[in-house]
Each structure stands twice: as structure tokens, then as C-alpha cells.
Design an enzyme around this catalytic site. Structure first.
Site, PDB file in Angstrom:
ATOM      1  N   GLY A   1      -8.200 -28.888  29.158  1.00 23.66           N
ATOM      2  CA  GLY A   1      -7.225 -27.845  29.529  1.00 23.66           C
ATOM      3  C   GLY A   1      -6.430 -27.423  28.292  1.00 23.66           C
ATOM      4  O   GLY A   1      -6.225 -26.233  28.044  1.00 23.66           O
ATOM      5  N   HIS A   2      -5.994 -28.415  27.504  1.00 20.46           N
ATOM      6  CA  HIS A   2      -5.227 -28.098  26.289  1.00 20.46           C
ATOM      7  C   HIS A   2      -6.099 -27.368  25.267  1.00 20.46           C
ATOM      8  O   HIS A   2      -5.668 -26.385  24.666  1.00 20.46           O
ATOM      9  CB  HIS A   2      -4.693 -29.387  25.646  1.00 20.46           C
TER      10      HIS A   2
ATOM     11  N   LEU B   1      -4.268 -35.266  25.209  1.00 15.94           N
ATOM     12  CA  LEU B   1      -4.917 -33.964  25.357  1.00 15.94           C
ATOM     13  C   LEU B   1      -6.237 -34.056  26.115  1.00 15.94           C
ATOM     14  O   LEU B   1      -6.953 -35.046  26.028  1.00 15.94           O
ATOM     15  CB  LEU B   1      -5.168 -33.355  23.963  1.00 15.94           C
TER      16      LEU B   1
ATOM     17  N   SER C   1      -5.387 -33.108  33.917  1.00 18.83           N
ATOM     18  CA  SER C   1      -3.979 -33.430  33.669  1.00 18.83           C
ATOM     19  C   SER C   1      -3.925 -34.684  32.815  1.00 18.83           C
ATOM     20  O   SER C   1      -4.759 -35.593  32.978  1.00 18.83           O
ATOM     21  CB  SER C   1      -3.291 -33.697  35.011  1.00 18.83           C
ATOM     22  N   SER C   2      -2.930 -34.754  31.933  1.00 14.39           N
ATOM     23  CA  SER C   2      -2.769 -35.965  31.116  1.00 14.39           C
ATOM     24  C   SER C   2      -2.526 -37.170  32.009  1.00 14.39           C
ATOM     25  O   SER C   2      -2.948 -38.279  31.720  1.00 14.39           O
ATOM     26  CB  SER C   2      -1.590 -35.794  30.162  1.00 14.39           C
ATOM     27  N   ARG C   3      -1.840 -36.930  33.127  1.00 15.03           N
ATOM     28  CA  ARG C   3      -1.513 -38.045  34.025  1.00 15.03           C
ATOM     29  C   ARG C   3      -2.757 -38.630  34.705  1.00 15.03           C
ATOM     30  O   ARG C   3      -2.719 -39.766  35.166  1.00 15.03           O
ATOM     31  CB  ARG C   3      -0.496 -37.600  35.077  1.00 15.03           C
TER      32      ARG C   3
ATOM     33  N   GLN D   1      -1.854 -22.596  33.734  1.00 12.78           N
ATOM     34  CA  GLN D   1      -1.396 -22.219  35.080  1.00 12.78           C
ATOM     35  C   GLN D   1      -1.122 -23.431  35.973  1.00 12.78           C
ATOM     36  O   GLN D   1      -0.433 -23.340  36.980  1.00 12.78           O
ATOM     37  CB  GLN D   1      -2.443 -21.321  35.748  1.00 12.78           C
ATOM     38  N   LYS D   2      -1.666 -24.591  35.581  1.00 12.22           N
ATOM     39  CA  LYS D   2      -1.447 -25.779  36.409  1.00 12.22           C
ATOM     40  C   LYS D   2       0.051 -26.033  36.592  1.00 12.22           C
ATOM     41  O   LYS D   2       0.489 -26.471  37.646  1.00 12.22           O
ATOM     42  CB  LYS D   2      -2.124 -26.988  35.780  1.00 12.22           C
ATOM     43  N   ASP D   3       0.830 -25.750  35.534  1.00 10.64           N
ATOM     44  CA  ASP D   3       2.289 -25.888  35.635  1.00 10.64           C
ATOM     45  C   ASP D   3       2.879 -24.508  35.925  1.00 10.64           C
ATOM     46  O   ASP D   3       3.604 -23.943  35.106  1.00 10.64           O
ATOM     47  CB  ASP D   3       2.843 -26.468  34.335  1.00 10.64           C
TER      48      ASP D   3
HETATM   49  O1  PAF Z   1       3.734 -28.927  29.827  1.00  9.55           O
HETATM   50  C1  PAF Z   1       4.076 -29.728  28.938  1.00  9.55           C
HETATM   51  O2  PAF Z   1       3.280 -30.476  28.369  1.00  9.55           O
HETATM   52  C2  PAF Z   1       5.551 -29.794  28.548  1.00  9.55           C
HETATM   53  O3  PAF Z   1       6.374 -29.589  29.628  1.00  9.55           O
HETATM   54  C3  PAF Z   1       5.921 -28.863  27.367  1.00  9.55           C
HETATM   55  C4  PAF Z   1       5.753 -27.398  27.742  1.00  9.55           C
HETATM   56  C5  PAF Z   1       5.061 -29.188  26.167  1.00  9.55           C
HETATM   57  C6  PAF Z   1       7.382 -29.075  26.985  1.00  9.55           C
HETATM   58  O4  PAF Z   1       7.607 -30.397  26.624  1.00  9.55           O
END
Ligand code: PAF
Length: 280
Positions: free
Chosen positions: A36-37, A33, A187-189, A150-152
Site C-alpha cells: 500500500g505504501h 511498510l 495495513s502495518s497492523r 484511502q484506507k484511512d
Molecule cells: O497514516 C499514517 O501512517 C500516519 O497517521 C501519518 C499520516 C504518517 C502521520 O503520522
């Protein structure tokens, strides 16, 4: 914060809360996390809901096994961040709790065009896996409101489509992308990037900003190519840099000056795949 590991336990507890007149705000995550989260938890708390966060690294949505193996996990830190953010409930299930019958005979979702472009094209099966897990999570967590970043962008559209297809009662809220002061989308990445790679990663923001600052009605192919070159010259392996309509992700090469647009990019730095987008 209450921690649940079993689907039946959290479901019972939340149904009782709902019966007592509480609203449920849900933030599904894969952990690792960042702010953003926690901004999604803030949004849910602001709405006065019981805030429920799930952490589950969903094997069904990884089209690349190495990406799944390398996905960062930081559970202790995540729990700490959730406590600090004032999250009420954490759901931390095992794979068998989410997929008791496995995923071999999983349902498929008719996502249409959305599954054929951008992330859908470059990560075959990914959005089916996302729908599978979000659908399952929403049967366990009876959420009134679902908070997504919105990032995704395309994932948000896919989950909206899922809610429509399955006639779920959940309302989706899309919250702004949070960025480092440098502009890099959180981003987590990013946790997998070295300090040097983090500097390089900024080029994604720069190439999207380049599109935003230079777009004019007419042909867009030259503009897009310059944005791709910016990333390639900075050492990225580019999956795509595209301009699409914001409403339905129609990829366009010519702009009439009226349609609302979105710039999107996905590119690898080493073996870390980064995505970002910007409304133009
Ligand atoms: O965006 C994410 O972290 C994942 O795609 C989600 C929505 C938790 C589904 O696994």
C-alpha cells in the site's frame, strides 16, 4: 536513495531541488511498510516528482500508550522496500527533531465535526496528533503533492482540512486501498496478526461487502446491525460499523437512494485494532 535524519538538512536539500525546478511528492508514513505504501511512491514517481518518504512513529497521535509501544517497526526491511520502489529520499527523524519544543504547548486545530465521529470519537486526540505531525513534516518537506491511502479515509479528510486551515500549497492525492487477494486491506497492523487471526480479520472486508451488496433506499438500521453481528460472532470487539455520506461523513440511518455513501468499520481482534472502509 538519500537518507536524512536532520530536519534542517533535508529542508535545505529539498529547497535547492525546488529552486532547480523539481516537484516534490511526499509520502508520510509510520514505517512497517507494505505494498500500500509503495503504491503511493509509484504514484509520486509517475507524476515525475522527487519522491520523499518519511518514517516516524508519531507518539502524539496514539491515544493508547500500549498501541504505541506495540506499533511494529521494521526499519531495515523498510529501507530495502523503499530502495526497490525507487524512492529518492528517506526522512528518518528522531522525536526531538520533530518536536524540538516538546508537545506540551502544541497548537490545536479546529477540525469541527470530523473530530467528533468515528475515529475522532473512538480515538480522542488522535487527529490533533496527526495534524500536528503532518503540519510539522510539511514545514520540513516543502511538498507540492502529498500521497495518502484511502484506507484511512477520515484521516485523508482531516489532512485536507489541515491544508485548508493552514493555507498550505500542497495538493492531496488519495490513492486506492490495496488489498490482499483475500480482500483483507493491507495495513502495518496486520503484521501483529497470527495466521489464524488474519483469516478472522477477513470478516471486516466481508461485513463491508455485505453492506455494499445489500444496501437499498430506506431504513439502514437492520442492515448495519447485521454487519456488526457478523464481526461480533467472528470474535471481534466492535467499535463501529457505520454508513456515512462519502463527502462529509454524516452518519445516516436512512438512505434516499441518491447520496454517495461510504461503509466504515473499526474493530479489535485481541489487542489489534483494524479499520477499513468501502465506497458503496
Ligand atoms: O497514516 C499514517 O501512517 C500516519 O497517521 C501519518 C499520516 C504518517 C502521520 O503520522
Amino acid at each position: 536513495m538519500i537518507l536524512f535524519k536532520k530536519a534542517a538538512d533535508i529542508n535545505n536539500w529539498l529547497l535547492k531541488s525546488k529552486a532547480a525546478g523539481k516537484k516534490i511528492g511526499f509520502i508520510p508514513t509510520m514505517g512497517a511498510l507494505h505494498r500500500g505504501h509503495t503504491s503511493l511512491i509509484d504514484a509520486s514517481k509517475h507524476a515525475g516528482s522527487i519522491s520523499v518518504c518519511s518514517i516516524f512513529v508519531n507518539p502524539a497521535q496514539f491515544n493508547d500508550a500500549k498501541d504505541f509501544d506495540n506499533y511494529p517497526t521494521t526499519i531495515e526491511k523498510d529501507i530495502d522496500a523503499l530502495e526497490k520502489a525507487g524512492c529518492d529520499v528517506l526522512f528518518l527523524p528522531s522525536v526531538s527533531e520533530i518536536y524540538p519544543a516538546g508537545t506540551g504547548n502544541a497548537k490545536t486545530y479546529d477540525l469541527g465535526y470530523l473530530e467528533t465521529v468515528l475515529e475522532g470519537k473512538y480515538r480522542p486526540g488522535h487527529f490533533q496528533g496527526v495534524c500536528l505531525v503532518v503540519h510539522r513534516l510539511l514545514t520540513i518537506v516543502p511538498a507540492d503533492d502529498l500521497y495518502l491511502g484511502q484506507k484511512d479515509y477520515q484521516q485523508c479528510m482531516v489532512i485536507k482540512k489541515l491544508v485548508e486551515l493552514e493555507k498550505l500549497i500542497t495538493t492531496i492525492h488519495i490513492c486506492p486501498t490495496l488489498r490482499e487477494t483475500s480482500g483483507l486491506a493491507m495495513s502495518s497492523r496486520n503484521m501483529r496478526l497470527t495466521a489464524e487471526a488474519r483469516e478472522q480479520a477477513l470478516k471486516i472486508f466481508e461485513s463491508l461487502s455485505y453492506l455494499k451488496n445489500n444496501i437499498k433506499p430506506g431504513d439502514l438500521t437492520g442492515l448495519k446491525q447485521t454487519a456488526v453481528n457478523l464481526l461480533t460472532n467472528a470474535g471481534f470487539k466492535v467499535d463501529y460499523v457505520e454508513i456515512a455520506t462519502a463527502g462529509d461523513l454524516d452518519i445516516i440511518n436512512h438512505w434516499d437512494g441518491n447520496r454517495k455513501l461510504l461503509a466504515v468499520a473499526a474493530a479489535f481482534l485481541g489487542d489489534v485494532r483494524l479499520i477499513d472502509n468501502m465506497l458503496l
